[in-house]
Design an enzyme around this catalytic site. Structure first.
Site, mmCIF file in Angstrom:
data_model
loop_
_atom_site.group_PDB
_atom_site.id
_atom_site.type_symbol
_atom_site.label_atom_id
_atom_site.label_comp_id
_atom_site.label_asym_id
_atom_site.label_seq_id
_atom_site.Cartn_x
_atom_site.Cartn_y
_atom_site.Cartn_z
ATOM 1 N N GLY A 266 0.708 -1.245 -0.105
ATOM 2 C CA GLY A 266 0.029 -0.002 -0.011
ATOM 3 C C GLY A 266 0.814 1.252 -0.025
ATOM 4 O O GLY A 266 2.056 1.165 -0.022
ATOM 5 N N ILE B 47 -1.907 -8.808 0.321
ATOM 6 C CA ILE B 47 -2.876 -9.665 -0.046
ATOM 7 C C ILE B 47 -2.698 -10.240 -1.550
ATOM 8 O O ILE B 47 -3.032 -11.006 -2.098
ATOM 9 C CB ILE B 47 -4.260 -9.258 0.039
ATOM 10 C CG1 ILE B 47 -5.277 -10.561 0.194
ATOM 11 C CG2 ILE B 47 -4.715 -7.930 -0.679
ATOM 12 C CD1 ILE B 47 -6.486 -10.206 0.645
ATOM 13 N N ARG B 48 -1.958 -9.418 -2.116
ATOM 14 C CA ARG B 48 -1.615 -9.506 -3.587
ATOM 15 C C ARG B 48 -0.033 -9.318 -3.576
ATOM 16 O O ARG B 48 0.383 -8.540 -3.020
ATOM 17 C CB ARG B 48 -2.416 -9.085 -4.636
ATOM 18 C CG ARG B 48 -2.648 -7.551 -4.637
ATOM 19 C CD ARG B 48 -3.575 -6.915 -5.557
ATOM 20 N NE ARG B 48 -4.816 -7.628 -5.307
ATOM 21 C CZ ARG B 48 -5.812 -6.662 -4.320
ATOM 22 N NH1 ARG B 48 -4.954 -5.350 -3.628
ATOM 23 N NH2 ARG B 48 -6.737 -6.922 -3.953
ATOM 24 N N ASP C 42 -3.454 -12.676 3.696
ATOM 25 C CA ASP C 42 -4.449 -11.836 3.991
ATOM 26 C C ASP C 42 -4.650 -11.551 5.433
ATOM 27 O O ASP C 42 -4.509 -12.337 6.247
ATOM 28 C CB ASP C 42 -5.786 -12.747 3.571
ATOM 29 C CG ASP C 42 -7.331 -12.199 3.930
ATOM 30 O OD1 ASP C 42 -7.055 -11.230 4.662
ATOM 31 O OD2 ASP C 42 -8.086 -12.733 3.545
ATOM 32 N N TYR D 293 -15.277 4.262 8.352
ATOM 33 C CA TYR D 293 -13.630 4.121 8.592
ATOM 34 C C TYR D 293 -13.428 4.894 9.873
ATOM 35 O O TYR D 293 -12.345 4.190 10.720
ATOM 36 C CB TYR D 293 -12.900 5.142 7.489
ATOM 37 C CG TYR D 293 -11.465 5.173 7.291
ATOM 38 C CD1 TYR D 293 -10.583 4.028 7.450
ATOM 39 C CD2 TYR D 293 -10.836 6.241 7.708
ATOM 40 C CE1 TYR D 293 -9.271 4.172 7.661
ATOM 41 C CE2 TYR D 293 -9.459 6.436 7.815
ATOM 42 C CZ TYR D 293 -8.705 5.638 7.592
ATOM 43 O OH TYR D 293 -7.313 5.563 7.696
ATOM 44 N N LYS E 40 -11.504 3.191 13.219
ATOM 45 C CA LYS E 40 -10.275 3.792 13.916
ATOM 46 C C LYS E 40 -10.484 4.059 15.442
ATOM 47 O O LYS E 40 -9.682 3.636 16.188
ATOM 48 C CB LYS E 40 -9.872 4.707 13.212
ATOM 49 C CG LYS E 40 -9.367 4.487 11.827
ATOM 50 C CD LYS E 40 -7.974 3.629 11.838
ATOM 51 C CE LYS E 40 -7.375 3.102 10.495
ATOM 52 N NZ LYS E 40 -6.630 2.304 10.586
ATOM 53 N N ILE F 142 -1.678 11.624 4.175
ATOM 54 C CA ILE F 142 -0.151 11.377 3.703
ATOM 55 C C ILE F 142 0.118 11.565 2.371
ATOM 56 O O ILE F 142 -0.340 11.065 1.490
ATOM 57 C CB ILE F 142 0.407 9.855 4.024
ATOM 58 C CG1 ILE F 142 -0.063 9.557 5.477
ATOM 59 C CG2 ILE F 142 1.836 9.766 3.978
ATOM 60 C CD1 ILE F 142 0.623 10.405 6.496
HETATM 61 N N1 SER Z 1 -5.957 9.631 4.310
HETATM 62 C C1 SER Z 1 -7.184 8.982 5.046
HETATM 63 C C2 SER Z 1 -8.250 8.908 4.096
HETATM 64 O O1 SER Z 1 -8.514 9.830 3.616
HETATM 65 C C3 SER Z 1 -7.361 9.504 6.437
HETATM 66 O O2 SER Z 1 -6.556 8.793 7.284
HETATM 67 O O3 SER Z 1 -8.746 8.059 4.300
#
Ligand code: SER
Length: 320
Positions: free
Chosen positions: A12, A36-37, A53, A143, A147, A173
């Site tokens: 990733g 996973i791949r 996985d 999401y 978290k 990021i």
């Molecule tokens: N960069 C992430 C997102 O946009 C936030 O943690 O989902």
């Protein structure tokens, strides 16, 4: 004896760069990349790679035993925008994978865990500016819910079983070697590639949407620094606020224009705008700075210069 590290989700956006840095620091053979791949050719060629996985605990355990792994960096996750489309899958991936590694640490197969949290733990009722470490956490995304829950699972395993799990609430990021997928902050990566390739970017957030962001170099540095600091410095066992820069699409576009004069941007907010609107504009990370001496290096200007310089070296035409 050196630590042996397993990276789950190594293909990733963050995994690719973190794995590379960990291999420099710990030695190629001591950092097991997995995803996973199959992933990045360079990563697969530079050290061990396993298909895993992250929801499959038995496979994780088999690989831990195979290489005598001591630390796991769990980076496999579904990000905010994709998670809204697949809530159940996101919950399964984000939480099952975490409980898997927490259990393996509880059962003493591994000694240390890194798990990323996010600014997505905050919600519309959270103070938007200089969001404190301890504040209202009422996220309105799948999401974010995963978290928040994950942070409290980490704290629970630490309190109850002494598990050494460490975590950071990443802002968006920004990277150029690897691209993110399915996040709300992804525009700040896409904008560079589009500026270089087409001189134009259509942004999916509105021009004045301010969000907390960080250059990948700083994110990798913070992660490794937190993992390497002495246990007694880690006073927070949910997740640390972490910050570097905050900007809007308009501001980053202006910064890019300093290098690419004809760069043009237009704005067409989509469903991700609603997600962004619930997140902070800036983060107070003074606890990370005090507890383990965190400092960021890159601001908007130096990050933009560095990304465009590197994209240029990598064969995209632009005059800097
Ligand atoms: N960069 C992430 C997102 O946009 C936030 O943690 O989902």
């Amino acid at each position: 004896m050196s630590d042996v590290i397993l990276v789950l989700g190594a293909s990733g956006q963050i995994g690719i760069e973190l794995t590379k840095e960990l291999r420099i620091l710990y030695g190629n053979k001591n950092v097991i990349a997995s995803d996973i791949r199959k992933g990045d050719q360079k990563m697969m060629a530079s050290g061990p790679f396993e298909i895993i996985d992250a929801t499959d605990k038995e496979t994780i355990l088999a690989i831990i035993k195979k290489y005598n792994v001591t630390q796991v960096y769990l980076l496999a996750a579904m990000l905010s925008a994709t998670a809204e489309q697949h809530p159940q899958k996101a919950w399964d991936l984000n939480i099952t994978s975490l409980l898997n590694v927490l259990d393996l640490a509880k059962d003493k197969y591994i000694k240390q865990i890194y798990w990323p949290s996010s600014i997505a733990v905050f919600g519309p009722k959270t103070p938007k500016e200089n969001t404190p470490q301890n504040t209202i956490m009422q996220p309105s995304t799948v999401y974010g819910i995963s978290k928040v829950a994950g942070e409290f699972w980490c704290n629970y395993y630490h309190e109850k079983f002494g598990v050494d799990v460490r975590s950071l609430r990443y802002p968006g990021i920004i990277s150029w070697k690897s691209k993110p997928g399915g996040g709300t902050t992804d525009y700040a990566v896409d904008i560079f590639f589009n500026a270089m390739e087409k001189g134009f970017y259509q942004c999916f957030l509105s021009e004045n949407t301010r969000l907390p962001m960080m250059y990948m170099n700083d994110a990798v540095k913070a992660t490794i620094q937190l993992m390497q600091t002495d246990k007694e410095n880690v006073k927070n066992r949910t997740s640390y606020n972490l910050a570097a820069i905050s900007f809007t699409p308009k501001e980053i576009a202006l910064e890019i224009k300093k290098h690419i004069k004809d760069f043009k941007i237009s704005y067409q907010p989509d469903f991700r705008q609603q997600i962004a609107d619930t997140w902070p504009e800036s983060i107070d990370d003074s606890e990370a700075r005090a507890d383990w001496n965190w400092k960021h290096n890159f601001d908007l200007t130096s990050m933009t210069r560095d990304i465009l310089k590197n994209l240029k070296i990598n064969n995209l035409k632009i005059s800097l």
